[in-house]
Design a protein around this motif. Structure first.
Motif, mmCIF file in Angstrom:
data_model
loop_
_atom_site.group_PDB
_atom_site.id
_atom_site.type_symbol
_atom_site.label_atom_id
_atom_site.label_comp_id
_atom_site.label_asym_id
_atom_site.label_seq_id
_atom_site.Cartn_x
_atom_site.Cartn_y
_atom_site.Cartn_z
ATOM 1 N N PHE A 241 0.835 -1.209 0.000
ATOM 2 C CA PHE A 241 0.000 0.000 0.000
ATOM 3 C C PHE A 241 0.865 1.252 0.000
ATOM 4 C CE2 PHE A 241 -2.311 -3.276 2.332
ATOM 5 C CZ PHE A 241 -3.598 -3.210 1.818
ATOM 6 N N THR A 242 0.279 2.333 -0.504
ATOM 7 C CA THR A 242 0.791 3.675 -0.242
ATOM 8 C C THR A 242 0.067 4.184 0.990
ATOM 9 O OG1 THR A 242 1.163 4.110 -2.591
ATOM 10 C CG2 THR A 242 1.030 6.018 -1.130
ATOM 11 N N VAL A 243 0.811 4.562 2.020
ATOM 12 C CA VAL A 243 0.214 4.968 3.298
ATOM 13 C C VAL A 243 0.292 6.482 3.450
ATOM 14 C CG1 VAL A 243 0.280 4.702 5.804
ATOM 15 C CG2 VAL A 243 0.902 2.766 4.324
ATOM 16 N N ASP A 244 -0.833 7.122 3.697
ATOM 17 C CA ASP A 244 -0.881 8.578 3.886
ATOM 18 C C ASP A 244 -1.692 8.933 5.123
ATOM 19 O OD1 ASP A 244 0.438 9.588 1.386
ATOM 20 O OD2 ASP A 244 -1.214 8.471 0.457
ATOM 21 N N SER A 245 -1.301 10.013 5.789
ATOM 22 C CA SER A 245 -2.069 10.555 6.910
ATOM 23 C C SER A 245 -2.964 11.671 6.401
ATOM 24 C CB SER A 245 -1.146 11.104 7.995
ATOM 25 O OG SER A 245 -0.358 10.068 8.548
ATOM 26 N N GLY A 246 -4.016 11.963 7.188
ATOM 27 C CA GLY A 246 -4.960 12.987 6.776
ATOM 28 C C GLY A 246 -4.562 14.377 7.224
ATOM 29 N N ILE A 247 -5.483 15.304 7.088
ATOM 30 C CA ILE A 247 -5.250 16.715 7.375
ATOM 31 C C ILE A 247 -5.451 17.000 8.856
ATOM 32 C CG2 ILE A 247 -6.161 19.041 6.996
ATOM 33 C CD1 ILE A 247 -6.699 18.289 4.136
ATOM 34 N N THR A 248 -4.484 17.685 9.460
ATOM 35 C CA THR A 248 -4.583 18.074 10.864
ATOM 36 C C THR A 248 -5.595 19.202 11.006
ATOM 37 O OG1 THR A 248 -2.273 17.467 11.230
ATOM 38 C CG2 THR A 248 -3.313 18.906 12.860
ATOM 39 N N LEU A 298 -8.537 2.587 1.178
ATOM 40 C CA LEU A 298 -8.950 2.095 2.483
ATOM 41 C C LEU A 298 -8.672 3.155 3.533
ATOM 42 C CD1 LEU A 298 -7.587 -1.578 2.502
ATOM 43 C CD2 LEU A 298 -9.743 -0.718 1.596
ATOM 44 N N LEU A 299 -9.598 3.330 4.452
ATOM 45 C CA LEU A 299 -9.423 4.269 5.562
ATOM 46 C C LEU A 299 -9.334 3.470 6.857
ATOM 47 C CD1 LEU A 299 -11.921 7.052 4.487
ATOM 48 C CD2 LEU A 299 -9.432 7.252 4.604
ATOM 49 N N VAL A 300 -8.267 3.700 7.626
ATOM 50 C CA VAL A 300 -8.010 2.963 8.861
ATOM 51 C C VAL A 300 -8.020 3.930 10.034
ATOM 52 C CG1 VAL A 300 -6.351 1.522 10.105
ATOM 53 C CG2 VAL A 300 -6.630 1.241 7.628
ATOM 54 N N VAL A 301 -8.791 3.599 11.073
ATOM 55 C CA VAL A 301 -8.886 4.450 12.257
ATOM 56 C C VAL A 301 -7.594 4.353 13.063
ATOM 57 C CG1 VAL A 301 -10.088 4.789 14.448
ATOM 58 C CG2 VAL A 301 -11.390 4.310 12.366
ATOM 59 N N GLU A 302 -6.973 5.500 13.333
ATOM 60 C CA GLU A 302 -5.684 5.538 14.016
ATOM 61 C C GLU A 302 -5.811 5.285 15.516
ATOM 62 O OE1 GLU A 302 -2.046 8.747 14.487
ATOM 63 O OE2 GLU A 302 -4.115 9.392 14.739
ATOM 64 N N GLY A 303 -6.862 5.783 16.144
ATOM 65 C CA GLY A 303 -6.978 5.651 17.589
ATOM 66 C C GLY A 303 -8.409 5.500 18.047
ATOM 67 N N HIS A 304 -8.607 4.763 19.150
ATOM 68 C CA HIS A 304 -9.948 4.572 19.704
ATOM 69 C C HIS A 304 -9.809 4.146 21.160
ATOM 70 C CE1 HIS A 304 -14.153 3.300 20.046
ATOM 71 N NE2 HIS A 304 -14.372 3.964 18.929
ATOM 72 N N ALA A 305 -10.824 4.464 21.957
ATOM 73 C CA ALA A 305 -10.796 4.074 23.364
ATOM 74 C C ALA A 305 -10.909 2.565 23.526
ATOM 75 C CB ALA A 305 -11.932 4.769 24.118
ATOM 76 N N SER A 306 -11.602 1.920 22.607
ATOM 77 C CA SER A 306 -11.794 0.474 22.677
ATOM 78 C C SER A 306 -10.764 -0.251 21.820
ATOM 79 C CB SER A 306 -13.203 0.098 22.197
ATOM 80 O OG SER A 306 -13.329 -1.295 22.048
ATOM 81 N N LEU A 324 -11.814 14.708 1.504
ATOM 82 C CA LEU A 324 -10.564 14.616 2.249
ATOM 83 C C LEU A 324 -10.790 13.764 3.495
ATOM 84 C CD1 LEU A 324 -9.525 18.364 1.939
ATOM 85 C CD2 LEU A 324 -8.963 16.465 0.416
ATOM 86 N N PHE A 325 -9.748 13.604 4.303
ATOM 87 C CA PHE A 325 -9.869 12.808 5.524
ATOM 88 C C PHE A 325 -8.966 13.409 6.591
ATOM 89 C CE2 PHE A 325 -6.663 11.143 2.760
ATOM 90 C CZ PHE A 325 -5.616 10.718 3.555
ATOM 91 N N GLN A 326 -9.391 13.293 7.838
ATOM 92 C CA GLN A 326 -8.679 13.942 8.933
ATOM 93 C C GLN A 326 -7.430 13.152 9.332
ATOM 94 O OE1 GLN A 326 -11.665 12.989 12.471
ATOM 95 N NE2 GLN A 326 -9.644 13.524 13.220
ATOM 96 N N ASN A 327 -6.614 13.769 10.190
ATOM 97 C CA ASN A 327 -5.313 13.189 10.542
ATOM 98 C C ASN A 327 -5.398 11.966 11.447
ATOM 99 O OD1 ASN A 327 -6.234 15.078 12.557
ATOM 100 N ND2 ASN A 327 -4.251 14.871 13.555
ATOM 101 N N HIS A 328 -6.561 11.673 12.022
ATOM 102 C CA HIS A 328 -6.695 10.472 12.839
ATOM 103 C C HIS A 328 -7.139 9.268 12.020
ATOM 104 C CE1 HIS A 328 -5.669 12.509 16.474
ATOM 105 N NE2 HIS A 328 -6.671 13.365 16.365
ATOM 106 N N LEU A 329 -7.038 9.435 10.707
ATOM 107 C CA LEU A 329 -7.290 8.340 9.788
ATOM 108 C C LEU A 329 -6.072 8.145 8.896
ATOM 109 C CD1 LEU A 329 -10.902 9.256 8.599
ATOM 110 C CD2 LEU A 329 -10.302 7.415 10.180
ATOM 111 N N PHE A 330 -5.744 6.903 8.608
ATOM 112 C CA PHE A 330 -4.734 6.585 7.607
ATOM 113 C C PHE A 330 -5.445 6.196 6.313
ATOM 114 C CE2 PHE A 330 -2.208 5.448 11.458
ATOM 115 C CZ PHE A 330 -1.140 6.311 11.243
ATOM 116 N N ARG A 331 -4.873 6.629 5.200
ATOM 117 C CA ARG A 331 -5.363 6.160 3.909
ATOM 118 C C ARG A 331 -4.389 5.129 3.362
ATOM 119 N NH1 ARG A 331 -5.656 10.314 -0.964
ATOM 120 N NH2 ARG A 331 -3.391 10.121 -0.724
ATOM 121 N N LEU A 332 -4.887 3.952 3.066
ATOM 122 C CA LEU A 332 -4.086 2.909 2.446
ATOM 123 C C LEU A 332 -4.578 2.723 1.015
ATOM 124 C CD1 LEU A 332 -3.425 2.449 5.445
ATOM 125 C CD2 LEU A 332 -3.519 -0.014 5.008
#
Length: 456
Positions: A241-248, A298-306, A324-332
């Motif tokens: 995959f090409t891995v990218d972070s979203g916008i802060t 693909l969008l992957v959630v970076e962090g969660h309480a569970s 677009l997608f926020q910085n707490h998501l990774f785009r694969l």
């Protein structure tokens, strides 16, 4: 409905009897033991006898109020959404007893009130409104329903014969609903097991699930993922995959001259996007060109309480193209993997176990480390096999979706019928006397709706 009697619950119920609080082990009772019901035994209008705790030996003599047949149970103390919840109990449960938070309704005369019909009345929207108004308690998490208020519930009583016919109709729908729920539960269990097999054994050239490694060891090879089919490769996210972070986000992202729609963590669920609430932010054309989503990303959630929700993954489709997608998501973005297969892998039990071990925890939030994401291992079947694996899963998912649609339709139909039949807006009449000899055969009820009456 002029022939219906206007009254209240107290006209037909002699008493509301609760059980007692006893010490119990948090497991269902076994042979030779007795159980005390949990409040969860009354849920969704259904009785769940398996929801009980085993009463400790030294307190068995303290229990009171055994669960009787042809009775109704009501939750007198519960959360605001569940207080007043009720269910019908068809058969007696001599080894099960009520706790102090459940009532058992006992009728004055079973010949004039059908308990199954009354149970539907207690599940009606009118009863729910009555409970919401009269439940007491200052706590936002727990409410009490006074006995006097429940007994004062307004009830319209049809003739006993009509009560039975109404209950029969609603019972038929209830059975269809429960059967469909059972089908969905079984399909989901099958899907979970099938996914494990598809992602570890795959599909052979004949379109059949490949036999396990223990049965045909010559068809497998060892890898960092364990035993995998010989035609597969073991790779890593960084290669596939090409891995990218979203916008802060921040104050400078308040939408002004260049508002852009973007996806947040709340929009990304496991294997699905929830798009009923899409936010906007300010982003330049150059940022948009780099981070705009394309179908198959693909969008992957970076962090969660569970820990169960961390790393949950969904696939972008045409509906979110250009967002677009926020910085707490990774785009694969898959390089050579089929996106639908990649989605299955990223939500697989293997990946979820990886995150439970490797996620970092800070301030109650479990987070994915970007470098560990890049090192996450990926099983890579041949392109043809990826397509077969994804197709097999999609077929089962489609069946679950269809059964879920049917379930929703049945529940809507039941809700409408309850509103009509329990208010007398639509009347259920007994068959003509001339058909009495045929009454022992299954017969569809005759439903009449007077032309002069309107829904209101």
């Amino acid at each position: 409905m002029s022939d219906w009697l206007e009254g209240c619950l107290a006209d037909s119920i002699a008493s509301l009897d609760a059980g007692v609080s006893v010490n119990a082990e948090d497991r269902p009772h076994g042979a030779g033991e007795i159980g005390v019901l949990k409040t969860s035994a009354v849920s969704g209008g259904t009785f769940h006898p398996e929801q009980n705790k085993t009463v400790v030996e030294r307190e068995r003599h303290l229990v009171a109020e055994p669960v009787q047949g042809d009775s109704i149970l009501v939750s007198r103390m519960n959360t605001p959404a569940l207080v007043g919840e009720s269910c019908y109990v068809r058969d007696p449960q001599p080894s099960l007893f009520l706790p102090d938070r459940l009532w058992q309704l006992k009728p004055k005369n079973r010949s004039i009130v059908d308990m199954r019909w009354l149970s539907f009345t207690l599940q009606s929207a009118a009863c729910r409104r009555h409970v919401e108004i009269h439940a007491t308690g200052t706590s936002g998490s727990m409410k009490n329903l006074p006995k006097s208020k429940l007994l004062a519930l307004p009830v319209r009583y049809p003739a006993p014969e009509e009560q039975v016919r109404i209950a029969q109709i609603l019972d038929t729908l209830d059975t269809a609903i429960h059967d469909t729920e059972s089908i969905i539960a079984k399909l989901k269990a099958v899907k979970q097991g099938l996914l494990h097999d598809l992602l570890t054994r795959g599909i052979d050239a004949n379109g059949e699930l490949r036999l396990a490694q223990a049965e045909v060891p010559h068809l497998y090879k060892e890898s960092p993922l364990g035993w995998i089919p010989k035609a597969w490769n073991a790779s890593v996210v960084d290669i596939e995959f090409t891995v990218d972070s979203g916008i802060t986000l921040g104050a400078h992202r308040a939408p002004r001259s260049h508002p852009r729609k973007y996806l947040r963590v709340a929009n990304v669920h496991r294997a699905r996007l929830v798009l009923d609430d899409i936010a906007e932010l300010e982003a330049s054309d150059s940022e948009t060109a780099v981070r705009a989503l394309e179908p198959g990303d693909l969008l992957v959630v970076e962090g969660h309480a569970s820990t169960d929700e961390i790393g949950r993954c969904a696939i972008a489709d045409e509906s979110v193209r250009g967002m677009l997608f926020q910085n707490h998501l990774f785009r694969l973005r898959p390089k050579r993997l089929l996106p639908s297969y990649a989605l299955l892998w990223m939500n697989s039990a293997f990946v979820r176990a990886y995150w439970r071990c490797e996620a970092a925890t800070s301030s109650g939030l479990n987070t994915i480390n970007r470098s560990k994401l890049r090192r996450l291992r990926v099983a890579v079947p041949t392109p043809e096999e990826q397509e077969m694996i994804a197709g097999r899963e999609a077929c089962l998912a489609s069946r679950i979706k269809e059964e879920t649609r049917v379930l929703g339709k049945l529940k809507t139909e039941k809700s409408g019928l309850m509103d009509d039949l329990l208010t007398g807006r639509v009347r259920v009449t007994p068959l003509l006397e001339s058909t009495a000899p045929l009454m022992h055969q299954p017969t569809a009820p005759i439903v009449q709706q007077p032309a002069a009456q309107t829904r209101g």
